[in-house]
Design a protein around this motif. Structure first.
Motif, PDB file in Angstrom:
ATOM      1  N   PRO A 204      65.164 108.399 -35.339  1.00 54.89           N
ATOM      2  CA  PRO A 204      63.847 107.758 -35.325  1.00 54.89           C
ATOM      3  C   PRO A 204      63.883 106.515 -34.444  1.00 54.89           C
ATOM      4  O   PRO A 204      64.877 105.784 -34.433  1.00 54.89           O
ATOM      5  N   VAL A 205      62.826 106.288 -33.695  1.00 58.97           N
ATOM      6  CA  VAL A 205      62.795 105.162 -32.775  1.00 58.97           C
ATOM      7  C   VAL A 205      61.504 104.378 -33.004  1.00 58.97           C
ATOM      8  O   VAL A 205      60.439 104.965 -33.189  1.00 58.97           O
ATOM      9  N   ILE A 206      61.638 103.063 -33.079  1.00 63.06           N
ATOM     10  CA  ILE A 206      60.457 102.208 -33.244  1.00 63.06           C
ATOM     11  C   ILE A 206      60.160 101.566 -31.891  1.00 63.06           C
ATOM     12  O   ILE A 206      61.000 100.864 -31.326  1.00 63.06           O
ATOM     13  N   VAL A 207      58.961 101.848 -31.383  1.00 60.01           N
ATOM     14  CA  VAL A 207      58.556 101.352 -30.065  1.00 60.01           C
ATOM     15  C   VAL A 207      57.409 100.360 -30.245  1.00 60.01           C
ATOM     16  O   VAL A 207      56.385 100.683 -30.844  1.00 60.01           O
ATOM     17  N   ALA A 208      57.583  99.139 -29.733  1.00 64.57           N
ATOM     18  CA  ALA A 208      56.538  98.117 -29.792  1.00 64.57           C
ATOM     19  C   ALA A 208      55.891  98.007 -28.417  1.00 64.57           C
ATOM     20  O   ALA A 208      56.594  97.785 -27.419  1.00 64.57           O
ATOM     21  N   ILE A 209      54.579  98.187 -28.355  1.00 61.83           N
ATOM     22  CA  ILE A 209      53.869  98.046 -27.075  1.00 61.83           C
ATOM     23  C   ILE A 209      52.838  96.934 -27.224  1.00 61.83           C
ATOM     24  O   ILE A 209      51.877  97.055 -27.985  1.00 61.83           O
TER      25      ILE A 209
ATOM     26  N   VAL B 254      55.950  90.994 -35.511  1.00 58.47           N
ATOM     27  CA  VAL B 254      55.854  92.056 -36.523  1.00 58.47           C
ATOM     28  C   VAL B 254      57.154  92.848 -36.619  1.00 58.47           C
ATOM     29  O   VAL B 254      57.696  93.042 -37.704  1.00 58.47           O
ATOM     30  N   LEU B 255      57.653  93.313 -35.471  1.00 62.11           N
ATOM     31  CA  LEU B 255      58.871  94.135 -35.446  1.00 62.11           C
ATOM     32  C   LEU B 255      59.859  93.592 -34.400  1.00 62.11           C
ATOM     33  O   LEU B 255      60.123  94.228 -33.373  1.00 62.11           O
ATOM     34  N   PRO B 256      60.410  92.405 -34.664  1.00 63.73           N
ATOM     35  CA  PRO B 256      61.319  91.804 -33.675  1.00 63.73           C
ATOM     36  C   PRO B 256      62.585  92.630 -33.437  1.00 63.73           C
ATOM     37  O   PRO B 256      63.251  92.462 -32.424  1.00 63.73           O
ATOM     38  N   ASP B 257      62.898  93.550 -34.372  1.00 70.82           N
ATOM     39  CA  ASP B 257      64.083  94.412 -34.215  1.00 70.82           C
ATOM     40  C   ASP B 257      63.717  95.808 -33.699  1.00 70.82           C
ATOM     41  O   ASP B 257      64.518  96.742 -33.824  1.00 70.82           O
ATOM     42  N   ALA B 258      62.519  95.956 -33.127  1.00 66.57           N
ATOM     43  CA  ALA B 258      62.107  97.264 -32.589  1.00 66.57           C
ATOM     44  C   ALA B 258      63.145  97.769 -31.599  1.00 66.57           C
ATOM     45  O   ALA B 258      63.774  96.983 -30.888  1.00 66.57           O
ATOM     46  N   ASP B 259      63.325  99.106 -31.561  1.00 61.45           N
ATOM     47  CA  ASP B 259      64.334  99.694 -30.660  1.00 61.45           C
ATOM     48  C   ASP B 259      63.965  99.490 -29.195  1.00 61.45           C
ATOM     49  O   ASP B 259      64.836  99.338 -28.335  1.00 61.45           O
ATOM     50  N   LEU B 260      62.688  99.503 -28.909  1.00 63.53           N
ATOM     51  CA  LEU B 260      62.218  99.334 -27.535  1.00 63.53           C
ATOM     52  C   LEU B 260      60.938  98.511 -27.565  1.00 63.53           C
ATOM     53  O   LEU B 260      60.035  98.783 -28.348  1.00 63.53           O
TER      54      LEU B 260
ATOM     55  N   SER C 195      51.655  83.502 -34.511  1.00 58.25           N
ATOM     56  CA  SER C 195      51.907  84.755 -33.778  1.00 58.25           C
ATOM     57  C   SER C 195      51.021  84.927 -32.544  1.00 58.25           C
ATOM     58  O   SER C 195      50.217  85.846 -32.480  1.00 58.25           O
ATOM     59  N   PRO C 196      51.146  84.041 -31.560  1.00 58.88           N
ATOM     60  CA  PRO C 196      50.305  84.199 -30.368  1.00 58.88           C
ATOM     61  C   PRO C 196      50.673  85.445 -29.564  1.00 58.88           C
ATOM     62  O   PRO C 196      51.754  86.007 -29.731  1.00 58.88           O
ATOM     63  N   LEU C 197      49.731  85.857 -28.703  1.00 63.29           N
ATOM     64  CA  LEU C 197      50.000  86.937 -27.751  1.00 63.29           C
ATOM     65  C   LEU C 197      51.083  86.432 -26.808  1.00 63.29           C
ATOM     66  O   LEU C 197      50.906  85.430 -26.127  1.00 63.29           O
ATOM     67  N   ALA C 198      52.230  87.089 -26.799  1.00 62.88           N
ATOM     68  CA  ALA C 198      53.340  86.644 -25.953  1.00 62.88           C
ATOM     69  C   ALA C 198      54.285  87.805 -25.693  1.00 62.88           C
ATOM     70  O   ALA C 198      54.366  88.743 -26.484  1.00 62.88           O
ATOM     71  N   LYS C 199      54.986  87.724 -24.567  1.00 57.08           N
ATOM     72  CA  LYS C 199      55.954  88.769 -24.233  1.00 57.08           C
ATOM     73  C   LYS C 199      57.298  88.419 -24.864  1.00 57.08           C
ATOM     74  O   LYS C 199      57.796  87.301 -24.704  1.00 57.08           O
ATOM     75  N   ALA C 200      57.888  89.367 -25.583  1.00 55.24           N
ATOM     76  CA  ALA C 200      59.220  89.147 -26.167  1.00 55.24           C
ATOM     77  C   ALA C 200      60.241  89.021 -25.040  1.00 55.24           C
ATOM     78  O   ALA C 200      60.093  89.650 -23.981  1.00 55.24           O
ATOM     79  N   GLY C 201      61.267  88.211 -25.271  1.00 50.66           N
ATOM     80  CA  GLY C 201      62.288  88.001 -24.245  1.00 50.66           C
ATOM     81  C   GLY C 201      62.986  89.277 -23.804  1.00 50.66           C
ATOM     82  O   GLY C 201      63.385  89.418 -22.647  1.00 50.66           O
ATOM     83  N   ASP C 202      63.114  90.246 -24.719  1.00 48.79           N
ATOM     84  CA  ASP C 202      63.825  91.490 -24.395  1.00 48.79           C
ATOM     85  C   ASP C 202      62.861  92.652 -24.140  1.00 48.79           C
ATOM     86  O   ASP C 202      63.257  93.818 -24.208  1.00 48.79           O
ATOM     87  N   ALA C 203      61.598  92.327 -23.827  1.00 49.69           N
ATOM     88  CA  ALA C 203      60.614  93.398 -23.556  1.00 49.69           C
ATOM     89  C   ALA C 203      60.674  93.820 -22.088  1.00 49.69           C
ATOM     90  O   ALA C 203      60.980  93.021 -21.212  1.00 49.69           O
TER      91      ALA C 203
END
Length: 231
Positions: free
Chosen positions: A11-16, A145-151, A195-203
């Motif tokens: 299973p993979v959790i994808v945050a977009i 919400v999901l800082p540990d998302a796989d992608l 929780s502002p709109l922002a790009k995660a460092g690893d996105a």
């Protein structure tokens, strides 16, 4: 979900994440459908709670009034990418939450910390219970919400491209007015304290300005498949 590949793959959790008009919803739904994953539109949940507040006459200029009732509505999201559903207290609100009245108020309601914690908890529960994995789209998924998302993927596009797409969706809308409304909403969502709109460092950032929807979908599907293969 009878996709053999999906059942054997981990299973993979994808945050977009990304602002509106970048192709986020269309991309997320198509990627989830293609890969046999669940799908969650988190923006619809914020629209749903806003719709409930409007319907119940809550003073939306008063954050404490919003906070006081944030726990009241029961919001249920269906996660089938081909037919996502959303209900509030058993009422189908998929249509009503897209009205201008809700759209104009959703940033104010979403900025209230009690609303965000309530909806974030709901989103995490849904994401973590998706057996084959899930594509979750929103504005703070990879960061909050999901800082540990796989992608994590962050979609961007020029304000002009986003306004053209949005006014195409909102038949007959004025592109210039739509562009100004998008920029205003970006500013509100990017500057809110919680929780502002922002790009995660690893996105992974994908600029969709010059891409067709099909190209964006192919790009994201490839990223997900590479992540699955690496696991």
């Amino acid at each position: 979900m009878e996709n053999g590949a999906a059942r054997t793959a981990p299973p993979v959790i994808v945050a977009i994440d990304g602002p509106s008009g970048t192709g986020k919803s269309s991309t997320s739904k198509a990627v989830a459908a293609q890969l046999g994953l669940s799908y969650l539109d988190t923006g619809a949940q914020y629209r749903a709670i806003t719709w409930w507040m409007v319907n119940n006459g809550i003073d939306l200029d008063d954050p404490s009034a919003i906070a006081a009732v944030a726990g009241k509505p029961e919001i249920v999201s269906g996660t089938d990418p081909s037919a996502p559903t959303i209900t509030v207290d058993g009422t189908d609100v998929a249509g009503p939450i897209r009205t201008q009245e809700v759209t104009s108020q959703v940033s104010a309601v979403s900025a209230v910390p009690e609303v965000r914690s309530r909806i974030t908890e709901l989103q995490r529960t849904i994401a973590l219970s998706a057996e084959d994995g899930i594509v979750v789209e929103g504005r703070d998924i990879g960061t909050t919400v999901l800082p540990d998302a796989d992608l994590k993927i962050f979609l961007t596009a020029s304000p002009e491209a986003r306004a053209a797409r949005r006014s195409g969706e909102l038949k007959g809308a004025d592109v210039q007015a739509t562009r100004e409304a998008l920029i205003k909403r970006d500013a509100a969502d990017s500057s809110r304290k919680t929780s502002p709109l922002a790009k995660a460092g690893d996105a992974v950032e994908v600029d969709t300005t010059e891409l067709t929807l099909t190209q964006v979908i192919e790009c994201v599907v490839t990223l997900v498949e590479e992540k699955r293969a690496a696991r």
